[in-house]
Design a protein around this motif. Structure first.
Motif, PDB file in Angstrom:
ATOM      1  N   GLN A   1       0.673   3.480  15.554  1.00 19.37           N
ATOM      2  CA  GLN A   1      -0.485   3.622  15.537  1.00 19.37           C
ATOM      3  C   GLN A   1      -1.632   2.541  15.782  1.00 19.37           C
ATOM      4  O   GLN A   1      -1.726   2.653  16.434  1.00 19.37           O
ATOM      5  CB  GLN A   1      -0.847   5.102  14.878  1.00 19.37           C
ATOM      6  N   ASN A   2      -1.115   1.285  14.666  1.00 20.12           N
ATOM      7  CA  ASN A   2      -2.029   0.919  14.474  1.00 20.12           C
ATOM      8  C   ASN A   2      -1.476  -1.036  15.377  1.00 20.12           C
ATOM      9  O   ASN A   2      -2.036  -2.322  14.728  1.00 20.12           O
ATOM     10  CB  ASN A   2      -2.356   0.175  13.157  1.00 20.12           C
ATOM     11  N   ARG A   3       0.254  -0.908  15.285  1.00 24.19           N
ATOM     12  CA  ARG A   3       0.528  -2.244  15.750  1.00 24.19           C
ATOM     13  C   ARG A   3       0.001  -2.909  16.370  1.00 24.19           C
ATOM     14  O   ARG A   3       0.092  -4.536  16.235  1.00 24.19           O
ATOM     15  CB  ARG A   3       1.694  -1.622  16.046  1.00 24.19           C
ATOM     16  N   GLU A   4      -0.644  -2.724  17.701  1.00 27.87           N
ATOM     17  CA  GLU A   4      -1.617  -3.343  18.791  1.00 27.87           C
ATOM     18  C   GLU A   4      -2.282  -4.683  18.152  1.00 27.87           C
ATOM     19  O   GLU A   4      -2.457  -5.572  18.658  1.00 27.87           O
ATOM     20  CB  GLU A   4      -2.031  -2.188  19.832  1.00 27.87           C
ATOM     21  N   TRP A   5      -3.782  -3.675  16.882  1.00 29.06           N
ATOM     22  CA  TRP A   5      -4.255  -5.123  16.788  1.00 29.06           C
ATOM     23  C   TRP A   5      -3.594  -5.692  15.304  1.00 29.06           C
ATOM     24  O   TRP A   5      -3.488  -6.866  15.001  1.00 29.06           O
ATOM     25  CB  TRP A   5      -5.374  -4.933  15.952  1.00 29.06           C
ATOM     26  N   MET A   6      -2.636  -4.917  15.158  1.00 24.35           N
ATOM     27  CA  MET A   6      -2.065  -5.935  13.645  1.00 24.35           C
ATOM     28  C   MET A   6      -0.947  -6.795  14.086  1.00 24.35           C
ATOM     29  O   MET A   6      -1.422  -7.888  13.153  1.00 24.35           O
ATOM     30  CB  MET A   6      -0.996  -4.687  12.839  1.00 24.35           C
ATOM     31  N   GLU A   7      -0.331  -6.879  15.017  1.00 32.76           N
ATOM     32  CA  GLU A   7       0.558  -7.948  15.272  1.00 32.76           C
ATOM     33  C   GLU A   7      -0.189  -8.904  16.241  1.00 32.76           C
ATOM     34  O   GLU A   7      -0.793  -8.183  17.311  1.00 32.76           O
ATOM     35  CB  GLU A   7       1.296  -7.663  16.288  1.00 32.76           C
ATOM     36  N   PRO A   8      -0.044 -10.141  15.691  1.00 29.87           N
ATOM     37  CA  PRO A   8       0.527 -10.638  14.550  1.00 29.87           C
ATOM     38  C   PRO A   8       0.249 -11.269  13.281  1.00 29.87           C
ATOM     39  O   PRO A   8       1.568 -11.825  13.080  1.00 29.87           O
ATOM     40  CB  PRO A   8       1.552 -11.956  15.146  1.00 29.87           C
ATOM     41  N   HIS A   9      -0.707 -10.853  13.286  1.00 28.25           N
ATOM     42  CA  HIS A   9      -1.920 -12.010  12.419  1.00 28.25           C
ATOM     43  C   HIS A   9      -1.716 -11.161  11.264  1.00 28.25           C
ATOM     44  O   HIS A   9      -2.194 -11.908  10.115  1.00 28.25           O
ATOM     45  CB  HIS A   9      -2.987 -12.433  13.122  1.00 28.25           C
ATOM     46  N   TYR A  10      -0.938  -9.903  11.241  1.00 27.33           N
ATOM     47  CA  TYR A  10      -1.425  -9.317  10.410  1.00 27.33           C
ATOM     48  C   TYR A  10      -0.139  -8.656   9.446  1.00 27.33           C
ATOM     49  O   TYR A  10       0.283  -7.938   8.385  1.00 27.33           O
ATOM     50  CB  TYR A  10      -2.549  -7.777   9.917  1.00 27.33           C
ATOM     51  N   TYR A  11       0.882  -8.344  10.257  1.00 26.36           N
ATOM     52  CA  TYR A  11       2.265  -7.193  10.655  1.00 26.36           C
ATOM     53  C   TYR A  11       2.825  -8.579  11.122  1.00 26.36           C
ATOM     54  O   TYR A  11       3.285  -8.273  12.651  1.00 26.36           O
ATOM     55  CB  TYR A  11       1.604  -6.223  11.024  1.00 26.36           C
ATOM     56  N   ASN A  12       4.264  -8.580  10.957  1.00 28.32           N
ATOM     57  CA  ASN A  12       5.461  -8.778  11.360  1.00 28.32           C
ATOM     58  C   ASN A  12       6.701  -8.084  11.605  1.00 28.32           C
ATOM     59  O   ASN A  12       7.000  -7.700  10.463  1.00 28.32           O
ATOM     60  CB  ASN A  12       6.214 -10.404  10.761  1.00 28.32           C
ATOM     61  N   GLY A  13       6.291  -6.756  13.013  1.00 30.17           N
ATOM     62  CA  GLY A  13       7.146  -5.773  13.234  1.00 30.17           C
ATOM     63  C   GLY A  13       8.915  -6.607  13.060  1.00 30.17           C
ATOM     64  O   GLY A  13      10.187  -5.588  12.499  1.00 30.17           O
ATOM     65  N   GLU A  14       9.119  -7.986  13.193  1.00 37.47           N
ATOM     66  CA  GLU A  14      10.293  -8.113  13.361  1.00 37.47           C
ATOM     67  C   GLU A  14      10.868  -8.449  12.014  1.00 37.47           C
ATOM     68  O   GLU A  14      12.348  -7.421  11.711  1.00 37.47           O
ATOM     69  CB  GLU A  14      10.812  -8.897  13.965  1.00 37.47           C
ATOM     70  N   ARG A  15       9.786  -8.705  10.992  1.00 39.06           N
ATOM     71  CA  ARG A  15      10.546  -8.426   9.035  1.00 39.06           C
ATOM     72  C   ARG A  15       9.849  -7.618   8.937  1.00 39.06           C
ATOM     73  O   ARG A  15      10.786  -6.969   7.663  1.00 39.06           O
ATOM     74  CB  ARG A  15      10.295  -9.517   9.303  1.00 39.06           C
ATOM     75  N   ASN A  16       9.031  -6.382   9.507  1.00 46.19           N
ATOM     76  CA  ASN A  16       8.723  -5.133   8.685  1.00 46.19           C
ATOM     77  C   ASN A  16       8.411  -6.225   7.629  1.00 46.19           C
ATOM     78  O   ASN A  16       8.090  -5.055   6.644  1.00 46.19           O
ATOM     79  CB  ASN A  16       9.862  -4.405   8.416  1.00 46.19           C
ATOM     80  N   VAL A  17       6.720  -6.556   7.909  1.00 53.80           N
ATOM     81  CA  VAL A  17       6.226  -6.994   6.375  1.00 53.80           C
ATOM     82  C   VAL A  17       4.854  -7.434   7.225  1.00 53.80           C
ATOM     83  O   VAL A  17       4.667  -7.729   8.463  1.00 53.80           O
ATOM     84  CB  VAL A  17       6.717  -8.551   5.849  1.00 53.80           C
ATOM     85  N   LEU A  18       3.651  -7.089   5.956  1.00 50.51           N
ATOM     86  CA  LEU A  18       2.530  -7.487   6.849  1.00 50.51           C
ATOM     87  C   LEU A  18       2.317  -9.195   5.526  1.00 50.51           C
ATOM     88  O   LEU A  18       3.477 -10.123   4.606  1.00 50.51           O
ATOM     89  CB  LEU A  18       1.624  -7.092   4.669  1.00 50.51           C
ATOM     90  N   GLN A  19       1.343  -9.987   6.356  1.00 51.52           N
ATOM     91  CA  GLN A  19       1.067 -11.220   6.412  1.00 51.52           C
ATOM     92  C   GLN A  19       0.259 -11.211   5.313  1.00 51.52           C
ATOM     93  O   GLN A  19      -1.112 -11.537   6.207  1.00 51.52           O
ATOM     94  CB  GLN A  19       0.445 -12.067   7.813  1.00 51.52           C
TER      95      GLN A  19
ATOM     96  N   PHE B   1       1.131  -1.301   0.236  1.00 51.97           N
ATOM     97  CA  PHE B   1      -0.122  -0.164  -0.005  1.00 51.97           C
ATOM     98  C   PHE B   1       0.937   1.680  -0.316  1.00 51.97           C
ATOM     99  O   PHE B   1       2.111   1.614   0.534  1.00 51.97           O
ATOM    100  CB  PHE B   1      -1.108   0.375   1.157  1.00 51.97           C
ATOM    101  N   ALA B   2       0.791   2.518  -0.544  1.00 49.22           N
ATOM    102  CA  ALA B   2       1.768   3.473  -1.122  1.00 49.22           C
ATOM    103  C   ALA B   2       1.095   4.371   0.216  1.00 49.22           C
ATOM    104  O   ALA B   2       2.633   4.529   0.645  1.00 49.22           O
ATOM    105  CB  ALA B   2       1.525   3.501  -3.028  1.00 49.22           C
ATOM    106  N   GLY B   3      -0.181   4.083   0.538  1.00 46.39           N
ATOM    107  CA  GLY B   3      -0.179   4.764   1.988  1.00 46.39           C
ATOM    108  C   GLY B   3       1.011   4.364   2.992  1.00 46.39           C
ATOM    109  O   GLY B   3       0.906   5.725   4.501  1.00 46.39           O
ATOM    110  N   LEU B   4       1.099   3.223   3.206  1.00 45.57           N
ATOM    111  CA  LEU B   4       1.492   2.334   4.663  1.00 45.57           C
ATOM    112  C   LEU B   4       3.342   2.871   4.703  1.00 45.57           C
ATOM    113  O   LEU B   4       3.916   2.447   4.542  1.00 45.57           O
ATOM    114  CB  LEU B   4       1.222   1.062   4.212  1.00 45.57           C
ATOM    115  N   ASP B   5       2.380   3.635   6.354  1.00 44.67           N
ATOM    116  CA  ASP B   5       4.048   4.508   6.708  1.00 44.67           C
ATOM    117  C   ASP B   5       4.687   4.165   8.017  1.00 44.67           C
ATOM    118  O   ASP B   5       3.564   3.435   9.014  1.00 44.67           O
ATOM    119  CB  ASP B   5       4.363   5.523   6.253  1.00 44.67           C
ATOM    120  N   GLU B   6       5.809   4.005   8.087  1.00 48.56           N
ATOM    121  CA  GLU B   6       6.188   3.877  10.198  1.00 48.56           C
ATOM    122  C   GLU B   6       5.651   4.517  11.463  1.00 48.56           C
ATOM    123  O   GLU B   6       4.659   4.114  11.862  1.00 48.56           O
ATOM    124  CB  GLU B   6       7.802   4.664  10.682  1.00 48.56           C
ATOM    125  N   THR B   7       4.956   5.295  10.557  1.00 49.49           N
ATOM    126  CA  THR B   7       3.403   6.333  11.656  1.00 49.49           C
ATOM    127  C   THR B   7       2.542   5.974  11.617  1.00 49.49           C
ATOM    128  O   THR B   7       1.200   5.371  12.668  1.00 49.49           O
ATOM    129  CB  THR B   7       3.453   7.865  11.553  1.00 49.49           C
TER     130      THR B   7
END
Length: 292
Positions: A34-52, A24-30
């Motif tokens: 803001q959404n990491r709490e609910w995105m991780e671990p099933h939608y986003y892997n923070g260790e590798r900085n990738v979406l699942q 997604f062109a708009g998805l940035d670190e900010t």
């Protein structure tokens, strides 16, 4: 097992793939922060900085009917333009059998669109031939999708390597006389209605399931990740018609919020589906309690 009135819904997983955040062109670190709490671990892997990204097959049952919704990426496929699906051995066929799905007892294969990750197990290899995986099923395909993917029509201007998906997953079931070509507004029976949802693919079609006052909506790739419920203007880089994809997503989200429909996309991680709830002038994502 999920129940929607008289229907039972389950799924069989083929693989979980990493997607770069620039999906997604708009998805940035900010926004991730803001959404990491609910995105991780099933939608986003923070260790590798990738979406699942989930690749799975939905199974819809009622009485003696068994409907397969899309068929994954497939094994042993020559996919030079799609390395993640090239000559894989993921054995979704075994997973279906383990889940109690007899391929010969499936009566309908509903293909939302004909992208590489949605049609792979339409067929299986027998010797040097590709034959239907579900020999007694009717394969439901959109006329617009067939036109776009056929090497003799819409795909004629695309690289020959891109034709492989059509040639080994679509043409064999056409040749076997198992295909019903639809416009995308027809019914598959009481409580089962097709809905055109174009944009990501020109003839993409969803399936709306209604029974006893409940609704589930198989929306395939209208959204690849639940973050798009918060940012519905975001398209994935895979959407073929970017403007139309946004229009369709807006319509689907409005319908889901109005009707309380359970959204069942093709690539969400656990719990694999959820609800779009109104939140101010937009929407928020409410995961389903657990689809499976």
């Amino acid at each position: 097992m999920l129940e929607i009135g008289d229907f039972r819904i389950s799924r069989v997983e083929e693989v979980v793939l990493d997607e770069p955040v620039d999906l997604f062109a708009g998805l940035d670190e900010t926004i991730i922060a803001q959404n990491r709490e609910w995105m991780e671990p099933h939608y986003y892997n923070g260790e590798r900085n990738v979406l699942q990204s989930m690749i799975h097959v939905w199974i819809l049952r009622r009485g003696d009917r068994t409907i397969i919704i899309d068929t994954g990426g497939g094994d042993d496929r020559d996919r030079p333009l799609s390395p993640r699906f090239h000559m894989q051995k993921r054995h979704l066929d075994r997973g279906l059998i383990a889940a109690g799905v007899d391929p010969e007892a499936v009566d309908t294969v509903f293909l939302t669109h004909l992208h590489v990750d949605h049609v792979g197990w339409n067929t299986k290899r027998e010797g040097d031939r590709w034959v239907p995986m579900f020999p007694n099923a009717r394969y439901i395909m959109s006329a617009k999708e067939l036109e776009a993917r056929d090497p003799e029509r819409g795909a004629a201007s695309k690289p020959p390597a891109s034709w492989n998906t059509y040639l080994d997953t679509v043409k064999p079931v056409l040749d076997a006389g198992l295909v019903d070509v639809v416009e995308g507004t027809e019914s598959l029976g009481d409580g089962l209605d097709m809905v055109p949802i174009p944009g990501h693919a020109p003839g993409m079609t969803g399936l709306r399931v209604r029974s006893k006052g409940q609704e589930a909506f198989f929306i395939t790739d209208v959204m690849h990740q639940p973050i798009q419920i918060l940012y519905p203007e975001w398209n994935s880089k895979y959407c073929e018609n970017q403007d139309m994809a946004r229009e369709t997503r807006a319509k689907v989200l409005k319908h889901a919020a109005d009707e309380g429909a359970l959204l069942l996309p093709s690539h969400f991680g656990r719990p694999f589906g959820g609800y779009a709830r109104r939140d101010g002038g937009g929407y928020r994502f409410e995961p389903a309690p657990d689809v499976m």
